[in-house]
Design an enzyme around this catalytic site. Structure first.
Site, short mmCIF file in Angstrom:
data_model
loop_
_atom_site.label_atom_id
_atom_site.label_comp_id
_atom_site.label_asym_id
_atom_site.label_seq_id
_atom_site.Cartn_x
_atom_site.Cartn_y
_atom_site.Cartn_z
N ASP A 166 0.67 -1.16 0.18
CA ASP A 166 -0.17 -0.11 0.18
C ASP A 166 0.81 1.26 -0.27
O ASP A 166 1.61 1.70 1.17
CB ASP A 166 -0.89 0.43 1.34
CG ASP A 166 -1.76 1.56 1.67
OD1 ASP A 166 -3.21 1.04 1.11
OD2 ASP A 166 -1.24 2.37 1.68
N LYS A 179 -3.22 5.85 -3.75
CA LYS A 179 -3.71 6.78 -3.32
C LYS A 179 -3.81 8.34 -4.24
O LYS A 179 -2.58 8.42 -4.12
CB LYS A 179 -4.47 7.01 -2.01
CG LYS A 179 -4.15 5.81 -1.49
CD LYS A 179 -4.16 5.88 0.10
CE LYS A 179 -3.79 5.34 1.26
NZ LYS A 179 -2.11 4.59 1.00
N HIS A 234 -7.65 10.13 -1.14
CA HIS A 234 -6.70 9.31 -0.19
C HIS A 234 -7.87 10.39 0.87
O HIS A 234 -7.46 9.88 2.26
CB HIS A 234 -5.94 10.07 0.07
CG HIS A 234 -4.18 9.88 0.83
ND1 HIS A 234 -2.93 10.27 0.37
CD2 HIS A 234 -4.43 9.10 2.23
CE1 HIS A 234 -2.33 9.30 2.19
NE2 HIS A 234 -3.17 9.10 2.59
#
Length: 271
Positions: A48, A78, A108
């Site tokens: 991530d 993101k 985000h």
């Protein structure tokens, strides 16, 4: 080790690994490359990152250097909401990552309102730049605002979540809406690893406090993305599928919540 590839299905049919590595505050360059490489070596199959982290290029380099096939790794980035066009920003992310597509692309945080970026997120998905789209730091009301006008529903809501931030009402709201709640800062940034309740359970089970906090989430089917840049911690954090917490343990950990079981994603938004 293979257990850590255990997955949960998102509403759009993706298999999302319950354990991933987060790289927030990992420096671009050697630090991020090493952390991602160690994670993939230890069996993680979920990484991530985010445009705001500034380390997408290093994540991509580590992925290529690892030799792990791209299709075996669930990759998230993101959208930075201060930018204008989510699709254009994802195209730039893909170039930095060195991949053709990410598995998950998140807004985000809901800067400018929860729906501002969603049309662009849907365009990115329709044009094949990402397999799924979702949100991060969205409260229950924010989710409802997106869902009210969405052609593609958010697959995931990534929020701060742990026994100390047990946003029970937000978890329930996500599940009722078919959205997977994903936990960031599941180790509370290390602030509560010495809490007596956590330490007592860890000692009895012969596990680390971090493993106990992670197990609390994954035992509920909640994906976690603990961040570490230390090889031994990355390996230790992977060992969360070979034991179970008892009902009394879960109840004791549930009682540590400091949010009042809120449906909000953050107590104090930073934007």
């Amino acid at each position: 080790m293979t257990d850590q590839t255990t997955t949960i299905a998102t509403g759009d049919g993706l298999a999302m690994p319950l354990l991933g590595l987060g790289v927030w505050q990992a420096a671009e360059g050697a630090q991020t490359r090493r952390a991602v490489g160690w994670a993939l070596e230890a069996g993680y199959r979920h990484i991530d990152t985010a445009q705001a982290y500034g380390n997408e290029r290093s994540v991509g380099e580590a992925l290529r250097e690892s030799g792990v096939p791209r299709q075996d790794v669930f990759l998230t980035t993101k959208f930075r909401p201060g930018r204008r066009d989510p699709e254009r920003e994802l195209q730039a992310s893909l170039q930095r990552l060195g991949v053709d597509q990410v598995d998950l692309y998140l807004v985000h945080w809901p800067q400018g309102g929860p729906t501002r970026a969603w049309a662009g997120m849907e365009r990115a998905a329709r044009h094949g730049l990402t397999k799924a789209i979702g949100v991060s730091n969205f409260a229950a009301d924010d989710l409802d605002a997106v869902l009210a006008g969405a052609a593609i529903a958010p697959a995931v809501n990534q929020v701060q979540f742990s026994p100390f931030q047990f946003r029970r009402a937000l978890l329930d709201a996500c599940r009722r809406r078919g959205v997977v709640l994903e936990a960031y800062s599941p180790l509370t940034r290390g602030r509560n690893l010495a809490h007596p309740t956590v330490a007592r359970i860890a000692s009895r089970l012969r596990r680390t406090p971090a493993q106990v906090l992670l197990r609390w989430a994954v035992q509920r089917g909640i994906p976690v993305i603990p961040k570490s840049v230390r090889r031994e911690r990355i390996a230790e954090n992977a060992q969360v599928f070979g034991f179970e917490l008892g009902v009394d343990d879960l109840d004791a950990l549930d009682g540590l919540d400091r949010t009042g079981g809120t449906d909000r994603a953050l107590e104090h938004p930073w934007w």
